[in-house]
Each structure stands twice: as C-alpha cells, then as structure tokens.
Write an enzyme that holds these catalytic residues in place. Structure first.
Site, PDB file in Angstrom:
ATOM      1  N   SER A 138       1.775   3.073   2.478  1.00  0.00           N
ATOM      2  CA  SER A 138       2.664   3.258   3.620  1.00  0.00           C
ATOM      3  C   SER A 138       3.610   2.092   3.843  1.00  0.00           C
ATOM      4  O   SER A 138       4.461   2.153   4.720  1.00  0.00           O
ATOM      5  CB  SER A 138       1.836   3.489   4.896  1.00  0.00           C
ATOM      6  OG  SER A 138       0.963   2.398   5.123  1.00  0.00           O
ATOM      7  N   GLY A 139       3.459   1.001   3.091  1.00  0.00           N
ATOM      8  CA  GLY A 139       4.369  -0.117   3.293  1.00  0.00           C
ATOM      9  C   GLY A 139       3.872  -1.408   2.669  1.00  0.00           C
ATOM     10  O   GLY A 139       2.764  -1.468   2.138  1.00  0.00           O
ATOM     11  N   VAL A 196       3.127  -5.661   3.089  1.00  0.00           N
ATOM     12  CA  VAL A 196       2.637  -6.583   4.107  1.00  0.00           C
ATOM     13  C   VAL A 196       3.056  -8.002   3.739  1.00  0.00           C
ATOM     14  O   VAL A 196       2.919  -8.422   2.585  1.00  0.00           O
ATOM     15  CB  VAL A 196       1.093  -6.506   4.236  1.00  0.00           C
ATOM     16  CG1 VAL A 196       0.603  -7.453   5.332  1.00  0.00           C
ATOM     17  CG2 VAL A 196       0.666  -5.078   4.548  1.00  0.00           C
ATOM     18  N   GLY A 243       0.828  -1.196   0.000  1.00  0.00           N
ATOM     19  CA  GLY A 243       0.000   0.000   0.000  1.00  0.00           C
ATOM     20  C   GLY A 243       0.862   1.245   0.000  1.00  0.00           C
ATOM     21  O   GLY A 243       2.069   1.197  -0.224  1.00  0.00           O
ATOM     22  N   ASP A 297      -9.447   6.368   5.371  1.00  0.00           N
ATOM     23  CA  ASP A 297      -9.103   5.619   4.143  1.00  0.00           C
ATOM     24  C   ASP A 297      -9.923   4.335   4.042  1.00  0.00           C
ATOM     25  O   ASP A 297      -9.373   3.257   3.815  1.00  0.00           O
ATOM     26  CB  ASP A 297      -7.609   5.307   4.120  1.00  0.00           C
ATOM     27  CG  ASP A 297      -7.101   4.994   2.712  1.00  0.00           C
ATOM     28  OD1 ASP A 297      -7.787   5.392   1.746  1.00  0.00           O
ATOM     29  OD2 ASP A 297      -6.047   4.360   2.585  1.00  0.00           O
TER      30      ASP A 297
END
Length: 520
Positions: free
Chosen positions: A174-175, A177, A172, A288
């Site tokens: 932000s990072g 997974v 995503g 979000d």
C-alpha cells in the site's frame, strides 16, 4: 549672456539638463534652459553648449533666443516657458523624475495585477484540489481537516528530506515508509500511500479512522496524517529495530533471536491481537499478520503495524464477506477460497507466524520447490518428533517449551474455523503452563486435507476440472478429500505474483479469481 553661460556650466553636471532664471532689473526676469541629448557624454555636452552660447549671442537684445545644435539645445526668454518652483539658478531634472514616477506607478500597477491573478490561480487550484480530496475521501475529509492528527504535507516532506532514498525504511503493497524528523526533533515513520484507486480510500479511512483512537503497547501508534499533498501520508511512532522478518530472515549483522526473545515476541503479538479482537471498543480484524508487519522496538517488544487492510466485525455478525486481501501463505483457507472473514483468519495467520518464529524458517507453502512448513511441522507432530523442526539455535533446555509453542501454532492453523482457539484462549495457553493444550487436527491444503467448510469450485478453462468436496467432522476425527486443482491454481498465482514482485495482495487476487472462473 550670464544666464546661458551658467546653464552651460551646470547642465553637464546634471545629466545634461538644467533650467534657471536671473533678474534683469525693472522687475524683468530672464528664464533659460540648457539640454543635451541623452547619448551625449558630459564633455561633449559642454562643448556643444559652449558653441550654442556663441551662436545665441546674435539673438540679443531680442526677448527670446533659441539654438539647436546636433547634440544640444539652448534657449532663453523673458517669459517663463517651463515649470520650476525652485529659486533662481536652482534647477533639476524634473522631467525625468516625472517620467520615473509615471513608469514606477505603471509597473507597480502591473505587478499588483499579476500578484492578484497569481493569488486567484493558486486559490482556485487549492479549491479544486480540496474538492477532489473531498470527493475521494467523502465524509472523512472534513473530519481530518478539523482533527489535530492532520499535519501539513510540506512539513512531513521536509522531515524525510523530500523522501530521500537514504531515509527509506521499506515498501509494502500500500505504500513506502520513510524515517523522518519533525520540527520538534521527534523521530517518526512516515508512510507514503499509493494514491490512485478506490482501494486507497478504504485503506486511508481504515488506518486513520480505526486506529487513531487505539492505544496499546503492542500496536504501532498513529501520530498523524496529511491529505494536502500529491499523495496522502500517515505518521507513526518510529520503531527502531525494523521488522521481525528482517531479524529472522534478512539481517546477518545481528545475533539470532534467543528463546526468551522469541517467546516475548509471540506473547506480545498475541496480546495485541487479543486487544483488537476482544478488548477494544470495536472488533477489528487485521487481515495481514506476518513477520514484516511485526515491528520490534529497542527492547524487542513487538508492535503490530500496517492497518491498511483492517476490517470491522459488527457485533451482530459472526463473519463478513469481502474481497480477498492479504499475503499468500498467511491467509486462512475459508477466506482465501470464499472470502468469508472472521477473527479466526487472524488466528490462522498468527499460527503460521508462531511456527515460523519457532522453526526459524519462512512459510513458502506455494513455492513448487519448497516443502510447506505447515506440512513439515504436522508430519513431525504425527511422528512424535516435533523437536526436530525447532530452530537449532534455540537452546536445548527450551526445546520442550518450543514444542509446546509449535502445538499451539498447529491449533491456530487448523482447517476448521470452529476448532481454532480465540486469541484470549491462546493467551491463557501462553501464560499458564498448567493449561492443557488440545490435540490439533490437520492443517489445510495437505493430502489428505481437512477444512471446516464446504467448498464448490468451478472453472472455465480446460486446465482445471470441476471438483467439489464436503468435509464432515466428528468430535475426535475428521475425514475429507483434497482439491489438488485449487492448490495448483494458488501455486500458479503465487509464482506469477512473485515474478511481478508482489507479496501482499489488495483487491488483485479477487480479480484473478474471477478471471480464472473460480467461485466459492
């Protein structure tokens, strides 16, 4: 002569070196030494010493004799010229042992010094790293270090097989997974945060500090975190069926969601948002809500994930002003234009989600070649043909319920924040069939458009004209003018971001707005 002959026999057997002594009578002793050069082998050593014996015999009966050959050395004397505590004729390689002890002591000392220097280097490196982390995280760093939530980076790295691509679940804004297995066998999801901006600090603080104490069946549980490695990690419960986005729009290997499953997902998401907005100790705005942030467990129970953009709404505030962050197509108009954030921004996103689930179509409102799903549903609602936009795979006997759900979705995406219902009211509409659903007003960014706020936009480029509009609303009717330039701008921004592979925005959209000269 007997002594030197014995030395000649023993020296080749003892690495070319031997010492000894013999009594001669009248309390007189004779001491002897035989030694071969280090490079001379045993047989050559013996030959050399035999030759030396024949030569040293010419020294008798003198008290001392010495012979130096090319390869060996032989000596006898009535005075002890070497140190040897052993019995007569019992000698050894004492000098070499002494040298070995000296070398061993020297190398041990050097190794110890090297170990100490290495330890000092790594301790200093760790201290520097902790100072950097403390500077980045501020007050959060000591709290995390004392917390049971704080896990070692090494253990989480091993849990994901060193972040192997085979364990990657998704990525995503932000990072990334990854799926991981902890030493106790528990399967978890490990989020690897991007680690280089002030926004990262805010996201990490939000995810750890705000949701660590939250426990709800429709919210993904935070199990731990790590701030000790090159990047920060968050550990969540593992949700087996991936996201709603995958089920609705990506995966072809699963059966389409039945009506009961879709309704269960809508209801569970509403319950999770109602908890964040009204039931938890803190009033939390997610910012979000979208299908990719709704994870599904093995029973298709929805769980809201990705709390990196959450914000607290103080008790004494009706809204907060903040930089724009979220996903195009799901952001409420008052937030996208002016940065005015309330819980109704989540309600708007939830409304878009409900419409997508019921129609089985993605909201591509800002793609030039696509018809906005909100526009399409609103047109069918006005024409009293709402059933025509319901996903065809939904069983016919549930069409009436599906239309009711679409009407609730339209209520959520109304332009006016005041007209959007709260999540608790939405829950009542979802669970009580007798609850009357009000008639929705037109969603935003349509022609003509409705919005529940005044908007002033100015631009510094020739491609945009200065326009403003003020919407006024009565009890039952709303009239307004549209701002087509703003819609065109959003389309251009969206196209550019999608070309760059960006879907979710952090602080970037705020910067784009400043570059384009738009203020609100």
């Amino acid at each position: 002569m007997q002594l030197v002959r014995n030395l000649t026999l023993e020296a080749p057997k003892n690495d070319g070196f031997f010492v000894g002594s013999m009594g001669k009578g009248n309390n007189v002793s004779v001491y002897g030494l035989a030694q071969c050069w280090e490079l001379v082998n045993a047989s050559a050593c013996e030959d050399c010493l035999v030759n030396a014996v024949s030569r040293i015999s010419s020294c008798l009966p003198k008290e001392e004799g010495r012979v130096l050959n090319a390869g060996c050395y032989l000596r006898y004397s009535t005075n002890k010229f070497y140190y040897n505590s052993t019995a007569p004729l019992v000698g050894g390689n004492r000098a070499r042992r002494k040298l070995a002890i000296i070398l061993a002591t020297t190398f041990s000392t050097m190794a110890l010094v090297l170990i100490i220097a290495t330890a000092i280097f790594f301790v200093n490196k760790k201290l520097v790293k902790k100072r950097q982390e403390s500077k980045q995280l501020g007050a959060l760093s000591p709290l995390l270090n004392k917390s049971k939530l704080n896990l070692s980076y090494e253990s989480l790295e091993k849990a994901t097989n060193y972040f192997s691509d085979t364990n990657k679940l998704g990525q995503g804004g932000s990072g990334s997974v990854y799926k991981g297995t902890l030493p106790n066998g528990k399967v978890v999801a490990i989020k690897r945060l991007f680690f280089n901006t002030r926004q990262w600090v805010d996201q990490f603080f939000n995810e750890v500090n705000l949701i660590s104490g939250i426990n709800h069946k429709n919210l993904v549980k935070l199990l731990g975190c790590s701030i000790t490695g090159p990047e920060s990690l968050l550990v969540y419960e593992f949700v087996s069926n991936q996201s709603l986005h995958d089920y609705l729009f990506v995966r072809k290997d699963v059966e389409p969601l039945r009506w009961e499953e879709r309704y269960k997902i809508v209801l569970g998401t509403a319950e999770g948002l109602a908890y964040l907005h009204e039931e938890s100790k803190l009033r939390i705005i997610h910012r979000d809500i979208k299908p990719s942030n709704i994870l599904l467990d093995e029973d298709l129970t929805p769980k809201i994930a990705d709390f990196g953009l959450v914000r607290l709404l103080p008790e004494d505030k009706t809204h907060i002003s903040t930089a724009i962050a979220g996903t195009l197509g799901y952001m409420a108009p008052e937030y996208a234009v002016r940065g005015m954030l309330t819980q109704k921004a989540d309600v708007y996103s939830f409304g878009v989600l409900v419409i997508e689930i019921t129609c089985g179509k993605r909201n591509k409102c800002f793609s030039p070649d696509m018809v906005c799903i909100l526009h399409m549903v609103w047109n069918q609602y006005e024409a009293d043909k709402l059933g025509e936009v319901v996903d065809p795979v939904i069983e016919h006997n549930f069409r009436e319920e599906a239309c009711r759900l679409l009407q609730i979705g339209l209520l959520c995406v109304q332009a006016s924040t005041e007209l959007r219902p709260s999540m608790s009211t939405i829950l009542q509409m979802l669970t009580d069939d007798t609850c009357e659903i009000p008639c929705p007003t037109q969603p935003p960014f349509l022609s003509p458009s409705s919005s529940g706020f005044s908007l002033n936009m100015t631009t510094s480029t020739s491609n945009y004209e200065t326009e403003s509009y003020i919407q006024s609303s009565g009890h039952n009717t709303m009239q307004s003018r549209m701002v087509p330039r703003w819609t065109a701008f959003i389309e251009n921004v969206s196209d550019k971001l999608h070309e760059d592979g960006v879907d979710t925005l952090g602080g970037d959209l705020d910067g784009l707005l400043c570059v384009s000269g738009i203020t609100g």
